[in-house]
Motif scaffolding. Structure first.
Motif, PDB file in Angstrom:
ATOM      1  N   SER A   1       0.835  -1.343  -0.045  1.00 60.48           N
ATOM      2  CA  SER A   1      -0.115   0.104   0.021  1.00 60.48           C
ATOM      3  C   SER A   1       0.930   1.169  -0.021  1.00 60.48           C
ATOM      4  N   ILE A   2       2.157   1.140   0.337  1.00 61.04           N
ATOM      5  CA  ILE A   2       2.900   2.478   0.382  1.00 61.04           C
ATOM      6  C   ILE A   2       4.174   2.403  -0.398  1.00 61.04           C
ATOM      7  N   ILE A   3       4.920   1.290  -0.321  1.00 63.63           N
ATOM      8  CA  ILE A   3       6.305   1.445  -1.110  1.00 63.63           C
ATOM      9  C   ILE A   3       6.176   1.136  -2.431  1.00 63.63           C
ATOM     10  N   ASP A   4       5.468   0.184  -2.927  1.00 62.01           N
ATOM     11  CA  ASP A   4       5.180  -0.215  -4.559  1.00 62.01           C
ATOM     12  C   ASP A   4       4.511   0.923  -5.014  1.00 62.01           C
ATOM     13  N   PRO A   5       3.493   1.707  -4.464  1.00 59.07           N
ATOM     14  CA  PRO A   5       3.005   2.774  -5.409  1.00 59.07           C
ATOM     15  C   PRO A   5       3.902   3.949  -5.696  1.00 59.07           C
ATOM     16  N   ILE A   6       4.520   4.387  -4.404  1.00 60.06           N
ATOM     17  CA  ILE A   6       5.460   5.513  -4.459  1.00 60.06           C
ATOM     18  C   ILE A   6       6.603   5.251  -5.419  1.00 60.06           C
ATOM     19  N   GLY A   7       7.141   3.866  -5.185  1.00 62.58           N
ATOM     20  CA  GLY A   7       8.092   3.451  -5.915  1.00 62.58           C
ATOM     21  C   GLY A   7       7.998   3.794  -7.619  1.00 62.58           C
ATOM     22  N   ALA A   8       6.659   3.330  -7.865  1.00 61.40           N
ATOM     23  CA  ALA A   8       6.310   3.770  -9.289  1.00 61.40           C
ATOM     24  C   ALA A   8       6.607   4.894 -10.003  1.00 61.40           C
ATOM     25  N   THR A   9       6.358   5.872  -9.154  1.00 56.60           N
ATOM     26  CA  THR A   9       6.218   7.377  -9.210  1.00 56.60           C
ATOM     27  C   THR A   9       7.652   7.844  -9.087  1.00 56.60           C
TER      28      THR A   9
ATOM     29  N   LEU B   1      13.801   6.636  -4.804  1.00 62.92           N
ATOM     30  CA  LEU B   1      13.640   6.401  -3.437  1.00 62.92           C
ATOM     31  C   LEU B   1      13.838   4.956  -3.155  1.00 62.92           C
ATOM     32  N   MET B   2      13.727   4.201  -4.054  1.00 66.82           N
ATOM     33  CA  MET B   2      13.703   2.700  -3.753  1.00 66.82           C
ATOM     34  C   MET B   2      15.007   2.165  -2.888  1.00 66.82           C
ATOM     35  N   THR B   3      16.149   2.613  -3.107  1.00 64.34           N
ATOM     36  CA  THR B   3      17.501   2.465  -2.453  1.00 64.34           C
ATOM     37  C   THR B   3      17.482   2.731  -0.762  1.00 64.34           C
ATOM     38  N   SER B   4      16.623   3.740  -0.502  1.00 62.82           N
ATOM     39  CA  SER B   4      16.567   4.160   0.839  1.00 62.82           C
ATOM     40  C   SER B   4      15.058   3.887   1.662  1.00 62.82           C
ATOM     41  N   PHE B   5      14.116   4.093   0.824  1.00 57.78           N
ATOM     42  CA  PHE B   5      12.747   3.808   1.428  1.00 57.78           C
ATOM     43  C   PHE B   5      12.567   2.493   1.304  1.00 57.78           C
ATOM     44  N   ARG B   6      12.588   1.473   2.189  1.00 63.81           N
ATOM     45  CA  ARG B   6      12.658   0.175   2.108  1.00 63.81           C
ATOM     46  C   ARG B   6      12.138  -0.807   3.329  1.00 63.81           C
ATOM     47  N   LEU B   7      11.415  -1.785   3.392  1.00 66.21           N
ATOM     48  CA  LEU B   7      11.392  -2.510   4.198  1.00 66.21           C
ATOM     49  C   LEU B   7      12.743  -3.003   4.964  1.00 66.21           C
ATOM     50  N   LEU B   8      12.569  -3.323   6.365  1.00 70.09           N
ATOM     51  CA  LEU B   8      13.789  -3.947   7.139  1.00 70.09           C
ATOM     52  C   LEU B   8      13.628  -5.186   7.624  1.00 70.09           C
ATOM     53  N   PRO B   9      14.606  -6.083   7.590  1.00 69.34           N
ATOM     54  CA  PRO B   9      14.212  -7.384   8.271  1.00 69.34           C
ATOM     55  C   PRO B   9      14.194  -7.182   9.661  1.00 69.34           C
ATOM     56  N   ALA B  10      14.075  -8.177  10.329  1.00 70.65           N
ATOM     57  CA  ALA B  10      13.810  -8.016  11.886  1.00 70.65           C
ATOM     58  C   ALA B  10      15.084  -7.651  12.674  1.00 70.65           C
ATOM     59  N   GLU B  11      16.097  -8.258  12.223  1.00 71.76           N
ATOM     60  CA  GLU B  11      17.310  -8.210  12.579  1.00 71.76           C
ATOM     61  C   GLU B  11      18.394  -7.026  12.159  1.00 71.76           C
ATOM     62  N   ALA B  12      17.397  -5.699  11.568  1.00 77.59           N
ATOM     63  CA  ALA B  12      18.358  -4.785  10.929  1.00 77.59           C
ATOM     64  C   ALA B  12      19.013  -3.957  11.859  1.00 77.59           C
ATOM     65  N   GLN B  13      20.014  -3.304  11.500  1.00 79.10           N
ATOM     66  CA  GLN B  13      20.628  -2.458  12.327  1.00 79.10           C
ATOM     67  C   GLN B  13      20.167  -1.025  12.185  1.00 79.10           C
ATOM     68  N   PRO B  14      20.448  -0.078  13.169  1.00 74.17           N
ATOM     69  CA  PRO B  14      19.854   1.245  13.077  1.00 74.17           C
ATOM     70  C   PRO B  14      20.282   1.886  11.742  1.00 74.17           C
ATOM     71  N   VAL B  15      19.347   2.616  10.990  1.00 71.13           N
ATOM     72  CA  VAL B  15      19.308   3.236   9.866  1.00 71.13           C
ATOM     73  C   VAL B  15      19.497   4.706   9.854  1.00 71.13           C
ATOM     74  N   GLY B  16      20.843   4.999   9.767  1.00 71.12           N
ATOM     75  CA  GLY B  16      20.950   6.716   9.708  1.00 71.12           C
ATOM     76  C   GLY B  16      20.231   7.586  10.594  1.00 71.12           C
ATOM     77  N   LYS B  17      20.249   7.076  11.999  1.00 72.53           N
ATOM     78  CA  LYS B  17      19.678   7.655  13.208  1.00 72.53           C
ATOM     79  C   LYS B  17      20.675   8.773  13.594  1.00 72.53           C
ATOM     80  N   PRO B  18      19.848  10.101  13.724  1.00 68.02           N
ATOM     81  CA  PRO B  18      20.640  11.140  14.292  1.00 68.02           C
ATOM     82  C   PRO B  18      21.152  10.975  15.610  1.00 68.02           C
TER      83      PRO B  18
END
Length: 253
Positions: free
Chosen positions: A224-232, A236-253
């Motif tokens: 409902s979110i990633i695929d529609p905005i990825g089409a337009t 964004l698709m290299t950074s706006f992405r699903l994370l696996p359960a064991e992902a590390q922090p992503v660019g946290k301030p």
């Protein structure tokens, strides 16, 4: 394959929840898409149980969990870990520029204050506002502090009217979809940083239930979110992405 995975996830949730009560807090970014699907599914799978789904602010979610007012929260993680709160990562939501289409000014000029467009801030009491302010300060960027809003919808409305620019996230852009045609987004010319949207919990629920709900949420977010905005906005698709359960922090301030 997608429908098979969804069916497996939904079956797992129904079997695990049984007749329990379940109280879920969810950020308003998901109000238009994820929350309705989650509500419909859980209400169908828990006909004899007590179910409550409410809106929360990300900075309030950990304390609501700790005080026992919620069983689960779907929200942005704070910059530092919160004792006793388990976080299952769901989505990396990067910060981007938002400005009126056709604005004759570059991204660097906006950040340097070289535009007549006003910078629209998020409320600094909110987590997203603090994250943006921290990153601007880290990069020694000082912008006029005149206009502040609680919601991305208000910010997007002002941009759509041609009166300002802002730093938002793709999730916020989709949340205020009624203004999306009058707002342009582009990469932020700063070191990358992102919010991490997670499923938070504090005991109470077993790991299998949390994992099943997280799997369902990832499926719904993608569809409902990633695929529609990825089409337009494929950039964004290299950074706006699903994370696996064991992902590390992503660019946290």
């Amino acid at each position: 394959l997608h429908h098979l995975r969804q069916a497996v996830s939904e079956t797992s949730i129904g079997g695990l929840l049984g007749k329990r009560s379940l109280r879920i807090g969810i950020v308003e970014d998901f109000e238009n898409n994820v929350a309705p699907h989650l509500a419909a599914l859980l209400a169908g799978k828990m006909p004899a149980a007590r179910l409550a789904i409410s809106h929360v602010l990300s900075h309030e979610a950990p304390e609501l969990l700790r005080q026992g007012h919620l069983d689960l929260a779907i929200a942005a993680e704070p910059a530092s870990s919160v004792p006793d709160i388990a976080c299952t990562p769901l989505l990396a939501d990067p910060f981007v520029l938002a400005y009126p289409p056709g604005a004759d000014i570059g991204a660097h000029d906006l950040l340097e204050g070289g535009s007549d467009l006003q910078f629209l801030r998020f409320n600094k009491a909110h987590l997203i506002g603090r994250q943006i302010e921290t990153h601007l300060a880290r990069n020694r960027i000082n912008l006029p502090d005149r206009t502040t809003f609680d919601s991305v919808q208000s910010i997007m409305a002002v941009i759509a009217n041609g009166d300002g620019w802002a730093i938002i996230t793709p999730l916020g852009f989709v949340r205020a979809e009624q203004y999306a045609r009058q707002v342009q987004i582009g990469p932020l010319p700063l070191p990358a940083f992102a919010r991490r949207i997670s499923l938070m919990s504090q005991g109470g629920l077993d790991d299998r239930t949390t994992a099943a709900i997280a799997a369902l949420l990832r499926q719904t977010i993608r569809r409902s979110i990633i695929d529609p905005i990825g089409a337009t906005h494929p950039w964004l698709m290299t950074s706006f992405r699903l994370l696996p359960a064991e992902a590390q922090p992503v660019g946290k301030p």
